[in-house]
Design a protein around this motif. Sequence first.
Motif, PDB file in Angstrom:
ATOM      1  N   ASP A 208      37.412  40.575  42.109  1.00 42.02           N
ATOM      2  CA  ASP A 208      35.634  41.076  41.721  1.00 42.02           C
ATOM      3  C   ASP A 208      36.662  41.004  40.546  1.00 42.02           C
ATOM      4  OD1 ASP A 208      33.201  41.257  39.994  1.00 42.02           O
ATOM      5  OD2 ASP A 208      32.185  42.213  41.404  1.00 42.02           O
ATOM      6  N   TRP A 209      36.546  40.194  39.956  1.00 41.24           N
ATOM      7  CA  TRP A 209      37.970  40.428  38.245  1.00 41.24           C
ATOM      8  C   TRP A 209      36.216  41.207  37.300  1.00 41.24           C
ATOM      9  CZ3 TRP A 209      41.574  36.815  35.876  1.00 41.24           C
ATOM     10  CH2 TRP A 209      42.967  36.472  36.963  1.00 41.24           C
ATOM     11  N   ASN A 210      35.042  40.642  37.203  1.00 44.75           N
ATOM     12  CA  ASN A 210      33.861  41.454  36.455  1.00 44.75           C
ATOM     13  C   ASN A 210      34.363  43.212  36.890  1.00 44.75           C
ATOM     14  OD1 ASN A 210      32.711  38.908  35.603  1.00 44.75           O
ATOM     15  ND2 ASN A 210      32.393  38.500  37.471  1.00 44.75           N
ATOM     16  N   GLN A 211      34.136  43.325  38.079  1.00 42.55           N
ATOM     17  CA  GLN A 211      34.358  44.744  38.433  1.00 42.55           C
ATOM     18  C   GLN A 211      35.528  45.460  37.592  1.00 42.55           C
ATOM     19  OE1 GLN A 211      34.442  45.514  41.819  1.00 42.55           O
ATOM     20  NE2 GLN A 211      33.470  46.946  42.591  1.00 42.55           N
ATOM     21  N   TYR A 212      36.850  44.762  37.571  1.00 44.28           N
ATOM     22  CA  TYR A 212      37.557  44.903  36.953  1.00 44.28           C
ATOM     23  C   TYR A 212      37.478  45.074  35.405  1.00 44.28           C
ATOM     24  CZ  TYR A 212      40.367  45.482  41.270  1.00 44.28           C
ATOM     25  OH  TYR A 212      40.759  45.227  42.301  1.00 44.28           O
ATOM     26  N   LEU A 213      36.984  44.171  34.898  1.00 42.29           N
ATOM     27  CA  LEU A 213      37.239  44.288  33.037  1.00 42.29           C
ATOM     28  C   LEU A 213      35.599  45.494  32.652  1.00 42.29           C
ATOM     29  CD1 LEU A 213      36.350  40.661  32.496  1.00 42.29           C
ATOM     30  CD2 LEU A 213      38.186  41.119  31.585  1.00 42.29           C
ATOM     31  N   GLY A 214      35.307  45.934  33.422  1.00 42.47           N
ATOM     32  CA  GLY A 214      34.519  47.190  33.231  1.00 42.47           C
ATOM     33  C   GLY A 214      34.955  48.314  33.022  1.00 42.47           C
ATOM     34  N   LEU A 215      36.440  48.059  34.280  1.00 38.70           N
ATOM     35  CA  LEU A 215      37.162  49.638  33.363  1.00 38.70           C
ATOM     36  C   LEU A 215      38.196  49.695  32.280  1.00 38.70           C
ATOM     37  CD1 LEU A 215      39.268  49.433  36.929  1.00 38.70           C
ATOM     38  CD2 LEU A 215      36.935  50.230  36.417  1.00 38.70           C
ATOM     39  N   LEU A 216      37.639  48.281  31.544  1.00 43.40           N
ATOM     40  CA  LEU A 216      38.118  48.872  29.723  1.00 43.40           C
ATOM     41  C   LEU A 216      38.120  49.234  29.017  1.00 43.40           C
ATOM     42  CD1 LEU A 216      39.844  44.892  29.872  1.00 43.40           C
ATOM     43  CD2 LEU A 216      41.212  46.090  30.000  1.00 43.40           C
ATOM     44  N   LYS A 217      37.700  49.184  27.952  1.00 42.74           N
ATOM     45  CA  LYS A 217      37.524  50.790  26.727  1.00 42.74           C
ATOM     46  C   LYS A 217      36.802  49.175  25.930  1.00 42.74           C
ATOM     47  CE  LYS A 217      40.433  53.947  25.724  1.00 42.74           C
ATOM     48  NZ  LYS A 217      41.388  54.550  25.389  1.00 42.74           N
ATOM     49  N   VAL A 218      36.072  50.174  24.931  1.00 43.95           N
ATOM     50  CA  VAL A 218      35.376  48.430  24.299  1.00 43.95           C
ATOM     51  C   VAL A 218      37.066  47.862  23.872  1.00 43.95           C
ATOM     52  CG1 VAL A 218      34.982  48.199  21.519  1.00 43.95           C
ATOM     53  CG2 VAL A 218      33.441  49.208  23.376  1.00 43.95           C
ATOM     54  N   ASP A 219      37.363  46.809  23.073  1.00 43.24           N
ATOM     55  CA  ASP A 219      38.537  46.054  22.563  1.00 43.24           C
ATOM     56  C   ASP A 219      39.770  45.714  23.865  1.00 43.24           C
ATOM     57  OD1 ASP A 219      36.854  45.236  20.031  1.00 43.24           O
ATOM     58  OD2 ASP A 219      37.891  46.842  19.404  1.00 43.24           O
ATOM     59  N   GLY A 220      39.327  46.106  24.615  1.00 48.05           N
ATOM     60  CA  GLY A 220      40.536  46.352  25.827  1.00 48.05           C
ATOM     61  C   GLY A 220      41.088  45.140  26.560  1.00 48.05           C
ATOM     62  N   SER A 221      41.832  45.031  26.752  1.00 46.93           N
ATOM     63  CA  SER A 221      41.857  43.233  26.808  1.00 46.93           C
ATOM     64  C   SER A 221      42.942  43.397  28.452  1.00 46.93           C
ATOM     65  CB  SER A 221      43.550  42.915  26.952  1.00 46.93           C
ATOM     66  OG  SER A 221      43.503  42.875  25.200  1.00 46.93           O
ATOM     67  N   MET A 222      42.206  42.521  29.508  1.00 46.52           N
ATOM     68  CA  MET A 222      42.726  41.977  30.952  1.00 46.52           C
ATOM     69  C   MET A 222      43.832  40.800  30.869  1.00 46.52           C
ATOM     70  SD  MET A 222      41.301  42.348  34.442  1.00 46.52           S
ATOM     71  CE  MET A 222      40.798  40.973  35.487  1.00 46.52           C
ATOM     72  N   VAL A 223      45.185  40.873  31.066  1.00 50.23           N
ATOM     73  CA  VAL A 223      45.827  40.090  31.270  1.00 50.23           C
ATOM     74  C   VAL A 223      47.312  39.751  32.713  1.00 50.23           C
ATOM     75  CG1 VAL A 223      48.671  39.443  30.100  1.00 50.23           C
ATOM     76  CG2 VAL A 223      46.668  41.160  29.045  1.00 50.23           C
ATOM     77  N   VAL A 224      45.989  37.811  33.297  1.00 51.15           N
ATOM     78  CA  VAL A 224      46.749  37.840  34.505  1.00 51.15           C
ATOM     79  C   VAL A 224      48.043  36.906  34.612  1.00 51.15           C
ATOM     80  CG1 VAL A 224      46.050  35.807  35.486  1.00 51.15           C
ATOM     81  CG2 VAL A 224      44.252  36.960  34.195  1.00 51.15           C
ATOM     82  N   VAL A 225      48.273  37.719  35.107  1.00 48.85           N
ATOM     83  CA  VAL A 225      50.404  37.124  35.367  1.00 48.85           C
ATOM     84  C   VAL A 225      50.888  36.726  36.661  1.00 48.85           C
ATOM     85  CG1 VAL A 225      51.314  38.624  33.414  1.00 48.85           C
ATOM     86  CG2 VAL A 225      51.277  39.253  36.086  1.00 48.85           C
ATOM     87  N   GLY A 226      49.147  37.459  37.635  1.00 50.41           N
ATOM     88  CA  GLY A 226      49.699  36.134  38.928  1.00 50.41           C
ATOM     89  C   GLY A 226      48.495  35.453  39.007  1.00 50.41           C
ATOM     90  N   ALA A 227      48.786  34.293  39.608  1.00 54.72           N
ATOM     91  CA  ALA A 227      48.106  32.752  39.745  1.00 54.72           C
ATOM     92  C   ALA A 227      47.095  32.610  41.243  1.00 54.72           C
ATOM     93  CB  ALA A 227      49.301  31.903  39.692  1.00 54.72           C
ATOM     94  N   PRO A 228      45.696  33.035  41.013  1.00 54.76           N
ATOM     95  CA  PRO A 228      45.322  32.489  42.374  1.00 54.76           C
ATOM     96  C   PRO A 228      44.745  31.522  42.117  1.00 54.76           C
ATOM     97  CG  PRO A 228      43.864  34.037  40.495  1.00 54.76           C
ATOM     98  CD  PRO A 228      45.096  34.216  40.560  1.00 54.76           C
ATOM     99  N   GLU A 229      44.732  31.054  43.435  1.00 52.95           N
ATOM    100  CA  GLU A 229      44.633  29.846  43.845  1.00 52.95           C
ATOM    101  C   GLU A 229      43.377  28.919  43.210  1.00 52.95           C
ATOM    102  OE1 GLU A 229      46.136  28.344  48.207  1.00 52.95           O
ATOM    103  OE2 GLU A 229      48.251  30.027  46.937  1.00 52.95           O
ATOM    104  N   LYS A 230      42.349  30.436  43.884  1.00 48.23           N
ATOM    105  CA  LYS A 230      40.971  29.279  43.104  1.00 48.23           C
ATOM    106  C   LYS A 230      40.178  29.764  42.048  1.00 48.23           C
ATOM    107  CE  LYS A 230      39.238  29.843  48.622  1.00 48.23           C
ATOM    108  NZ  LYS A 230      38.468  31.037  49.330  1.00 48.23           N
ATOM    109  N   GLN A 231      39.504  29.182  42.151  1.00 46.04           N
ATOM    110  CA  GLN A 231      38.902  28.984  40.191  1.00 46.04           C
ATOM    111  C   GLN A 231      38.117  30.989  40.386  1.00 46.04           C
ATOM    112  OE1 GLN A 231      37.197  26.928  37.852  1.00 46.04           O
ATOM    113  NE2 GLN A 231      39.684  25.767  38.101  1.00 46.04           N
ATOM    114  N   ILE A 232      38.381  31.197  39.111  1.00 35.76           N
ATOM    115  CA  ILE A 232      37.718  32.792  39.062  1.00 35.76           C
ATOM    116  C   ILE A 232      36.699  33.036  38.728  1.00 35.76           C
ATOM    117  CG2 ILE A 232      38.070  35.598  38.439  1.00 35.76           C
ATOM    118  CD1 ILE A 232      40.951  33.622  38.892  1.00 35.76           C
TER     119      ILE A 232
END
Length: 349
Positions: A250-274
Amino acid sequence: MIKTKGYAAMAAKAALGPFSFDRRERRENDVVIDIKYCGICHSAIHQVRDERGGSIFPMVPGHEIAGVVASIGGKVTKFKAGDKVGVGCFVDSCRKCPECRSGIEQYCGEGLVLTYNGREHDGTPTFGGYSESIVVDENYVLRMPDDLPLAACAPLLCAGITLYSPLMHWQAGPGKKVAIIGLGGLGHMGVKLAHALGAETTVLSQSLKKQSDGKRLGADHFHATSDPQTFARLQRYFDLIINTVSAEMDWNQYLGLLKVDGSMVVVGAPEKQIPIGAFPLIMGRRSLAGSAIGGIQETQEMLDFCGKRNVVSDIEITPIQKVNEAYERVLKSDVRYRFVIDMASLKAS
Ligand SMILES: [Zn+2]
Ligand SMILES: [Zn+2]
């Protein structure tokens, strides 16, 4: 032509086996490299199985190539025979587009030539590092750290730069809180590099199974993502999260761990749409971004940095005859943390 021995898959999903092929005759800007070691990258398994379509067979995989210069063409200036060198994920690019001109050749939109499962500008298929030698234009050859074991440096050429480039781009360093999701081939390099860059480094892993390993690799903190408390406790904690995992989450859960102006960067490649909700992004001016390997100059910087700071990959060396077995183990995450093929074993094939 230069007769070359290697290992290839002859068709999609076929097991790899011995294969002889021709390398091009050395040109004036070319370096001929005796390959000593080649890392096994997860992406090779997808390509051998043609899971993303368009694979070219026979296929000699391998883009974490470490070796020694055997000979050089007349116009080569950067290398000489005997130098320890490496080749990463690409062996040429168009050299003219804005990306090539600004040193981010990995994003070349005109003609990036992948090290294997690609085509040279004249249409010739490329063959990768599961082989005894390779011929590469010197502008796409890297200098390997002199004082570090060559085998353990091979994975820096894909796994290493895949993590180093986003860490640099999003300015990981002292005072920054960085999380690495997943402790595999990519993730373990992320931990080592983020730690070496001086960032407070946290591993977010499914369980605490690899906790002691994570700490040994340089993590300051280690949390299990199977524990809902982790997400409650770490709300708005990180400046940067790098996601190395291709499994569903659940990527939304992870986005919640970011500070204001934080970034989540994808380097793995999930097969399904997110599915991404707008609110985790809006409420915190957060960014979700992607990143692919690095350019030649940045890859060289990374290798030099690793040389100075003693950063290598944790590897298990395997003979080429066991490559199919190694693939099965990679799929089961049963390696700590990268297989590297000892190419001397090719002689026995
Ligand atoms: Zn790779
Ligand atoms: Zn280009």
